[in-house]
Design an enzyme around this catalytic site. Structure first.
Site, PDB file in Angstrom:
ATOM      1  N   SER A 269       2.125   4.501  -3.236  1.00  0.00           N
ATOM      2  CA  SER A 269       1.019   3.664  -2.787  1.00  0.00           C
ATOM      3  C   SER A 269       0.103   3.371  -3.950  1.00  0.00           C
ATOM      4  O   SER A 269       0.001   4.151  -4.902  1.00  0.00           O
ATOM      5  CB  SER A 269       0.246   4.355  -1.662  1.00  0.00           C
TER       6      SER A 269
ATOM      7  N   TYR B 260      -4.823  12.083   0.295  1.00  0.00           N
ATOM      8  CA  TYR B 260      -3.685  11.166   0.238  1.00  0.00           C
ATOM      9  C   TYR B 260      -3.508  10.613  -1.171  1.00  0.00           C
ATOM     10  O   TYR B 260      -2.405  10.594  -1.714  1.00  0.00           O
ATOM     11  CB  TYR B 260      -3.900  10.038   1.247  1.00  0.00           C
ATOM     12  N   SER B 261      -4.602  10.174  -1.784  1.00  0.00           N
ATOM     13  CA  SER B 261      -4.529   9.612  -3.135  1.00  0.00           C
ATOM     14  C   SER B 261      -4.076  10.656  -4.141  1.00  0.00           C
ATOM     15  O   SER B 261      -3.271  10.357  -5.034  1.00  0.00           O
ATOM     16  CB  SER B 261      -5.900   9.058  -3.546  1.00  0.00           C
ATOM     17  N   ALA B 262      -4.577  11.877  -4.007  1.00  0.00           N
ATOM     18  CA  ALA B 262      -4.185  12.947  -4.919  1.00  0.00           C
ATOM     19  C   ALA B 262      -2.695  13.248  -4.816  1.00  0.00           C
ATOM     20  O   ALA B 262      -2.004  13.435  -5.823  1.00  0.00           O
ATOM     21  CB  ALA B 262      -5.002  14.206  -4.632  1.00  0.00           C
ATOM     22  N   ALA B 263      -2.184  13.287  -3.579  1.00  0.00           N
ATOM     23  CA  ALA B 263      -0.760  13.565  -3.382  1.00  0.00           C
ATOM     24  C   ALA B 263       0.103  12.450  -3.953  1.00  0.00           C
ATOM     25  O   ALA B 263       1.138  12.712  -4.580  1.00  0.00           O
ATOM     26  CB  ALA B 263      -0.474  13.749  -1.889  1.00  0.00           C
ATOM     27  N   LYS B 264      -0.302  11.188  -3.745  1.00  0.00           N
ATOM     28  CA  LYS B 264       0.472  10.067  -4.268  1.00  0.00           C
ATOM     29  C   LYS B 264       0.444  10.030  -5.796  1.00  0.00           C
ATOM     30  O   LYS B 264       1.420   9.665  -6.442  1.00  0.00           O
ATOM     31  CB  LYS B 264      -0.058   8.750  -3.696  1.00  0.00           C
TER      32      LYS B 264
END
Length: 356
Positions: free
Chosen positions: A184, A197-201
């Site tokens: 993403s 979410y951003s950290a995981a992506k």
């Protein structure tokens, strides 16, 4: 040395932009020629073996249909096996040679070994591994009342990509196959209410970028990134442990917005068959990367203005279906919504979900 770095800090950024602007026409021409060549002489996927994780809905389901049109042999993996039966039949109607379905949790290494081994035993090979499993959220970090959800989000979004890749890699080397990962734009374009979410992506992207250097040309890797797209999660569904669906009335009533999931799936499969290292939808998001590198303050100011007037936060607790308007300090959840949930306690969620 300090003087040299100070000079380079002023010289290198503008000089690089000028060089990039001058080279842009030539790079565009080269990329276009390469795209045309790979389009006409790319992989013929007929009879090839494709494993798709997260195939029970959303992008995973649409990717399965696109590969089916190319007459491939499919392996559909998801925790909701009951959803896979109908998808298997539709894939067969679209042209898939064979379709295996298996229920598995991709955050468990043993489950990954099981469906990879079953695939090799049945088909004898693995050509493409498509990782689409993902779990989004739209809550402010300080809203979360149960931190047990934090590792679950990281497990699904990160380890749910790593474990299948790790197990399948030896077989992909044998066929000079390819890994396709659904990422993403939030991995580098920060948006509020998406911190975990951003950290995981971001972790996923860096993992595969490093893996490219390790596997060299033995295994191809295609990283697909997207902006906002409308999928099942934006329509108000949220998959929990054991495949249970949690839904919220206020979220189901919100019309799903964003770009077409079907169109993104077509681009992913077409790009993977051409051997593209990246698939981006839409491509104009990349311009923000320049702002982040060369003018980060401008990007921050822009987002602050965009999200400055959001009004009251309308949230709900997982599994309760009870909306909560945070308009006054006296607002509080009802006793029903404060009872323990599947995660061991409630967690506050925003109206819309961001999810592949």
């Amino acid at each position: 040395m300090e003087l040299v770095n100070s000079v380079l800090n002023f010289v290198v950024p503008p000089a690089s932009l000028v060089m990039l602007a001058c080279a842009w026409p030539a790079l565009t021409f080269i990329n276009t020629c390469e795209w045309l060549y790979n389009t006409f002489f790319g992989d013929d996927m007929e009879d090839k073996v494709v494993i798709i994780t997260g195939a029970s809905s959303g992008i995973g389901e649409q990717i399965a249909y696109e590969y089916a049109k190319r007459r491939t042999n499919l392996v559909l993996v998801a925790r909701r096996e009951n959803r896979l039966w109908g998808i298997r039949e539709k894939a067969r109607q679209l042209g898939a040679k064979n379709v295996l379905i298996t229920a598995a949790d991709v955050v468990k290494e043993d489950d990954c070994r099981k469906f990879i081994t079953e695939t090799v035993n049945f088909y004898g090979r693995v050509d493409h591994l498509v990782n689409t499993v993902s779990l989004g959220h739209t809550f402010y970090l300080e809203e979360a009342t149960d931190t047990n959800v934090f590792p679950i989000l990281m497990d699904i979004n990160f380890w749910g990509n790593v474990y299948p890749t790790y197990v399948a890699l030896p077989y992909l080397r044998q066929t000079r196959g390819r890994v396709i990962v659904n990422a993403s734009v939030e991995n580098w374009l920060p948006l509020p209410r998406m911190s975990l979410y951003s950290a995981a992506k971001a972790a996923v992207i860096n993992f595969y970028e490093t893996l490219k250097l390790e596997v060299k040309d033995d295994v191809g890797i295609t990283i697909a990134t997207h902006g906002w797209i409308g999928t099942e999660i934006t329509r108000g569904k949220f998959m929990m442990d054991e495949g249970a669906d949690m839904q919220w009335k206020e979220e189901r009533e919100v019309r799903a917005s964003g770009s077409s999931v079907e169109e993104f799936a077509k681009l992913i499969v077409a790009g993977a068959c051409r051997g593209d290292p990246y698939v981006k939808y839409p491509g104009w998001y990349d311009i923000f990367l320049l702002y982040r590198v060369f003018a980060p303050n401008v990007l921050q100011w822009t987002f602050r203005m965009l999200f400055a007037h959001q009004g009251a936060r309308r949230t709900s607790f997982i599994g309760t279906g009870r909306p909560l308007l945070e308009t006054s300090p006296s607002s509080s959840p009802s006793p029903a919504s404060s009872s323990p949930q599947r995660f061991g306690g409630p967690i506050v969620m925003q109206d819309l979900q961001k999810m592949e």
